[in-house]
Motif scaffolding. Structure first.
Motif, PDB file in Angstrom:
ATOM      1  N   UNK A  14       0.827  -1.210   0.000  1.00 45.31           N
ATOM      2  CA  UNK A  14       0.000   0.000   0.000  1.00 45.31           C
ATOM      3  C   UNK A  14       0.856   1.252   0.000  1.00 45.31           C
ATOM      4  N   UNK A  15       1.663   1.399  -1.055  1.00 42.66           N
ATOM      5  CA  UNK A  15       2.247   2.704  -1.376  1.00 42.66           C
ATOM      6  C   UNK A  15       1.265   3.381  -2.310  1.00 42.66           C
ATOM      7  N   UNK A  19      -2.489   1.893  -3.378  1.00 46.80           N
ATOM      8  CA  UNK A  19      -3.625   2.670  -2.862  1.00 46.80           C
ATOM      9  C   UNK A  19      -4.434   3.299  -3.993  1.00 46.80           C
ATOM     10  N   UNK A  20      -3.722   3.836  -4.998  1.00 46.74           N
ATOM     11  CA  UNK A  20      -4.427   4.465  -6.128  1.00 46.74           C
ATOM     12  C   UNK A  20      -5.225   3.399  -6.892  1.00 46.74           C
ATOM     13  N   UNK A  21      -4.561   2.292  -7.191  1.00 49.15           N
ATOM     14  CA  UNK A  21      -5.233   1.204  -7.910  1.00 49.15           C
ATOM     15  C   UNK A  21      -6.451   0.713  -7.131  1.00 49.15           C
ATOM     16  N   UNK A  22      -6.266   0.532  -5.840  1.00 51.99           N
ATOM     17  CA  UNK A  22      -7.347   0.054  -4.981  1.00 51.99           C
ATOM     18  C   UNK A  22      -8.558   0.993  -5.059  1.00 51.99           C
ATOM     19  N   UNK A  42       4.561   4.114   3.741  1.00 55.13           N
ATOM     20  CA  UNK A  42       5.743   4.387   4.570  1.00 55.13           C
ATOM     21  C   UNK A  42       7.108   4.146   3.935  1.00 55.13           C
ATOM     22  N   UNK A  43       7.158   3.555   2.754  1.00 54.79           N
ATOM     23  CA  UNK A  43       8.469   3.340   2.123  1.00 54.79           C
ATOM     24  C   UNK A  43       8.794   4.499   1.180  1.00 54.79           C
ATOM     25  N   UNK A  44       8.773   4.249  -0.146  1.00 54.67           N
ATOM     26  CA  UNK A  44       9.149   5.330  -1.059  1.00 54.67           C
ATOM     27  C   UNK A  44       8.151   6.495  -1.051  1.00 54.67           C
ATOM     28  N   UNK A  45       6.848   6.171  -0.968  1.00 51.27           N
ATOM     29  CA  UNK A  45       5.840   7.206  -1.229  1.00 51.27           C
ATOM     30  C   UNK A  45       5.959   8.384  -0.258  1.00 51.27           C
ATOM     31  N   UNK A  46       6.026   8.113   1.048  1.00 46.64           N
ATOM     32  CA  UNK A  46       6.082   9.227   2.015  1.00 46.64           C
ATOM     33  C   UNK A  46       7.426   9.958   1.916  1.00 46.64           C
ATOM     34  N   UNK A  47       8.435   9.288   1.347  1.00 45.40           N
ATOM     35  CA  UNK A  47       9.764   9.914   1.233  1.00 45.40           C
ATOM     36  C   UNK A  47       9.938  10.619  -0.107  1.00 45.40           C
ATOM     37  N   UNK A 158      -1.160  14.112   3.157  1.00 47.41           N
ATOM     38  CA  UNK A 158      -2.618  14.276   2.987  1.00 47.41           C
ATOM     39  C   UNK A 158      -3.132  13.409   1.841  1.00 47.41           C
ATOM     40  N   UNK A 159      -2.299  13.159   0.825  1.00 43.37           N
ATOM     41  CA  UNK A 159      -2.697  12.228  -0.243  1.00 43.37           C
ATOM     42  C   UNK A 159      -2.929  10.831   0.333  1.00 43.37           C
ATOM     43  N   UNK A 160      -2.000  10.399   1.193  1.00 43.10           N
ATOM     44  CA  UNK A 160      -2.122   9.052   1.764  1.00 43.10           C
ATOM     45  C   UNK A 160      -3.383   8.940   2.627  1.00 43.10           C
ATOM     46  N   UNK A 161      -3.661   9.984   3.407  1.00 39.41           N
ATOM     47  CA  UNK A 161      -4.872   9.957   4.244  1.00 39.41           C
ATOM     48  C   UNK A 161      -6.116   9.897   3.359  1.00 39.41           C
ATOM     49  N   UNK A 162      -6.097  10.664   2.265  1.00 44.46           N
ATOM     50  CA  UNK A 162      -7.233  10.699   1.334  1.00 44.46           C
ATOM     51  C   UNK A 162      -7.447   9.319   0.690  1.00 44.46           C
ATOM     52  N   UNK A 163      -6.342   8.704   0.225  1.00 45.34           N
ATOM     53  CA  UNK A 163      -6.456   7.388  -0.425  1.00 45.34           C
ATOM     54  C   UNK A 163      -6.854   6.310   0.592  1.00 45.34           C
TER      55      UNK A 163
END
Ligand SMILES: Cc1cc2nc3c(=O)[nH]c(=O)nc-3n(C[C@H](O)[C@H](O)[C@H](O)COP(=O)(O)OP(=O)(O)OC[C@H]3O[C@@H](n4cnc5c(N)ncnc54)[C@H](O)[C@@H]3O)c2cc1C
Length: 391
Positions: A14-15, A19-22, A42-47, A158-163
């Protein structure tokens, strides 16, 4: 033993890609389960730096290639999603900047004239001056030229929270993954002892995908890692800046994005050439010293005595290719029920989902099951690096 589930699509990782695909699949009526072993994004996406590239940076190599044209539509698709009228409703995602900038320090401007005059770039960049300059460059001592690109920068937390919100009850915290087979055929996965059957299984686990393939007895598609050593700076005197600073070569000398910390201060996040080969070889203290030197030379009016520094190491995970060249498209490979891929960029998450949907279309994969997913253990949201390293 936890209860078994039958779903249309089972996604692992769930990067932003998963998440987008889901979210897209759920919107199209498919039932999904999205498994994450640690935190959401928590891996590449948030960084990541949150830049929604449109490909203009690649024009620095020469003319835009066909491949870089594929990325050209991404800013429009994200913009529509952010406005709430696109393929996903991302109206709860914060936009940090309407534009990303190309910034050439004084000495370089001459070299760039032909680049900006080239057909590929015309109409895609505009020079800005004075009050239109990014706030951090509005100083009398500033020399150089700045061009505005029609590329967005988004706030990834905020993108991650939204997804995560669009994921509804489909998220599952799970660590131990084994194949579930009917005879020879992969029918699903066993996640922490729970059997999950699915019409299609998508691996979007970033750097974790190689190990997952191994657990399924596969070694293709091959993956490569590209290490980066990023720098963070936080101070009450830092002002917003979203720009590639050009160094004359094909890669930006430094790419700066600016992120809001919980205490109201701004954090500069530095990538680009400084975070690549030489930067990776440096120890953190030497990497910070190199960044301080760059800032002193490029932005001498910034009082560094007020600034705190940190570095973080992270690998980009991508499909293997010769010469560690950056791929410009999302990558997806499919083998019967299993689909495996990497978006290769945050910006290309929509392209990754398109490729999965095209494969479903080709194979006639339709929405059929609606399992009850209430009470699945849910993975937490990732914390931004600056809140961990520079609280
Ligand atoms: C420093 C940096 C800056 C970047 N800046 C930008 C940028 O500005 N713009 C841009 O477009 N792109 C950028 N990128 C690229 C972008 O971040 C990545 O391409 C994108 O985030 C990859 O998303 P992903 O979902 O494939 O992988 P990830 O975000 O890495 O997510 C994979 C997920 O899978 C989970 N996982 C792994 N193994 C398992 C397992 N066995 N079981 C369950 N879950 C598992 C992980 O915990 C993780 O949550 C940047 C990348 C880096 C490293």
């Amino acid at each position: 033993m936890p209860s078994a589930i039958t779903t249309d699509v089972l996604i692992v990782g769930a990067g932003v890609a998963g998440l987008w695909l889901n979210a897209r699949l759920r919107r199209l009526g498919y039932s999904t389960v999205l498994v994450e072993r640690a935190s959401l994004g928590g891996e590449q996406t948030i960084k990541s730096q949150g830049i929604i590239h449109g490909g203009t940076k690649y024009a620095l190599h020469g003319a835009l290639t066909g491949a870089s044209e594929a990325i050209a539509d991404m800013p429009r698709r994200w913009r529509e999603a952010l406005a709430g009228n696109g393929e996903l409703n991302l109206s709860a995602t914060r936009l940090l900047s309407e534009a990303h900038y190309l910034w050439s320090p004084g000495t370089l401007a001459g070299n760039l004239t032909s680049f900006f005059a080239s057909k590929a770039v015309r109409g895609r960049v505009d020079q800005v001056k004075g009050e239109q300059l990014p706030p951090a460059l509005q100083d009398r001592a500033f020399k150089g030229k700045v061009y505005r690109l029609a590329e967005l920068v988004i706030d990834v937390p905020s993108l991650l929270a939204n997804l995560a919100q669009l994921a509804g009850d489909s998220l599952l915290a799970g660590e131990r993954i084994e194949p579930l087979r009917d005879g020879e055929e992969l029918a699903g996965l066993v996640v922490d002892g729970r059997e999950i059957r699915a019409q299609r299984i998508v691996l979007s686990a970033g750097a974790g995908t190689a190990d997952l393939l191994h657990a399924l007895g596969l070694d293709q598609p091959a993956m490569q890692r590209r290490p980066l050593h990023m720098v963070l700076a936080k101070g009450p005197n830092l002002k917003p800046l979203y720009a590639h600073c050009l160094g004359g070569g094909p890669k930006p000398r430094i790419t700066v994005t600016t992120h809001p910390a919980a205490d109201g201060q701004w954090v500069w996040y530095l990538g680009g050439d400084i975070a690549e080969a030489d930067g990776v070889a440096r120890e953190p203290a030497a990497q910070i010293a190199a960044a301080q030197k760059e800032i002193a030379s490029l932005l001498p009016w910034v009082d560094q005595s007020l600034v705190r520094w940190a570095t973080l190491r992270v690998d980009r995970a991508e499909p293997a290719q010769s010469g560690l060249v950056r791929p410009d498209n999302a990558f997806l490979a499919d083998q019967q029920r299993l689909l495996v891929g990497w978006p290769t960029k945050l910006a290309l998450a929509p392209d990754f989902a398109d490729r999965v949907l095209a494969s479903f279309e080709r194979d006639g994969v339709r929405a059929t099951s609606q399992p009850d997913l209430a009470d699945l253990p849910r993975p937490p949201l990732a914390l931004p690096a600056w809140e961990q390293l520079l609280p």
